[in-house]
Motif scaffolding. Structure first.
Motif: not given
Length: 292
Positions: A153-173
């Motif tokens: 529909x958009x022509x945009x690449x898609x990347x799946x994301x998921x909410x993580x606890x704020x104290x854990x964000x430093x472990x992810x992209x």
């Protein structure tokens, strides 16, 4: 153009899962009664994908064998009248599924692994599924199929994301949506990806899960992407360039994911899938009560 091809990079050594992964590919470790990678292939099939490209290593022959036909075993099960087991065996290679194998000769990163699949993918859009991540679905349609629709529909690449606890964000992209909030099953253009940001510098709490839908243009960008972190070709670097060219959307997962590359994530997946197993679930729930 519909998304009918998927790349599964399986050449990694699985060091997070040692010693189990010393002689057995981490992707072949079972969750309840199936290897992790079989769940991932089934997810792709449910999204309308019928061609899987395994980017593999010489030590991972067990994965190739798992998705091949075992005539001797089938004949023996037939001879013994074990028709239910025979059907289970045949479900690992359903009709219409095509599995191709390419080798990643050197461990030069996820971006390099994806680029190894280029001769098979050609000019087609494709999905990338990291095979040590299980995505538990919510609803009758897979998140991957919705992502593929958004791509068309958009022509945009898609990347799946998921909410993580704020104290854990430093472990992810973590993705930056410039303050836009999205609900489950929704997408929004990304501004950037920040790798493992400190908690107070994270642009959001939405972490990349390990599911992508990409245009063939990504191969050309990977050709010119310089080695990044760890001296490896990073897929996120090529996606950053694509973001400026044509747009890349973050798609928020409706279900949830399990990182089966980590021992604790694997145990959590085993419990989550075990309690919902159609044959074993009831007994397994009773068994778990003994350990509470």
């Amino acid at each position: 153009m519909k998304v009918t091809k998927a790349v599964l990079p399986v050449a990694g050594l699985g060091t997070r899962f040692l010693p189990a992964s010393k002689a057995i590919p981490k992707e072949m470790v079972t969750v309840v009664d199936k290897p992790v990678i079989q769940y991932v292939v089934e997810e792709a099939l449910a999204a309308g994908i019928n061609e899987i490209v395994l980017v593999t290593h010489s030590s991972k022959r067990a994965i190739e064998d798992h998705f091949d036909v075992n005539y001797e075993l089938e004949a023996e099960l037939e001879r013994r009248g074990k028709h239910e087991l025979l059907e289970v065996l045949r479900e690992t290679v359903p009709p219409g599924l095509k599995v191709s194998v390419v080798r990643q000769g050197q461990a030069l990163g996820l971006g390099h692994a994806i680029n190894c699949a280029r001769p098979v993918i050609g000019d087609n859009p494709f999905a990338v599924l990291l095979p040590d991540v299980l995505v538990e679905q919510a609803g009758t349609r897979t998140d991957l199929s919705v992502m593929a629709e958004h791509f068309l529909e958009t022509g945009h690449a898609q990347i799946m994301v998921e909410p993580v606890p704020e104290e854990s964000v430093s472990q992810y992209g973590v993705v930056d949506l410039e303050g836009v909030e999205i609900g489950p099953g929704e997408g929004s253009p990304m501004r950037r990806v920040v790798e493992k940001p400190p908690r107070d510098e994270a642009p959001s709490n939405l972490a990349i899960v390990g599911r992508y839908v990409l245009p063939a243009r990504i191969f050309q960008l990977l050709d010119t992407t310089e080695p990044g972190a760890g001296g490896e070709i990073q897929l996120t670097d090529a996606i950053a360039t694509l973001m400026n060219e044509a747009g890349v959307d973050a798609f928020r997962i409706r279900g949830r994911s399990y990182d089966c590359g980590s021992k604790l994530g694997y145990l959590e997946a085993t419990v989550a899938y075990g309690v919902k197993h159609p044959k074993l679930g009831s007994d397994f729930r009773e068994l778990l009560k003994q350990y509470q």
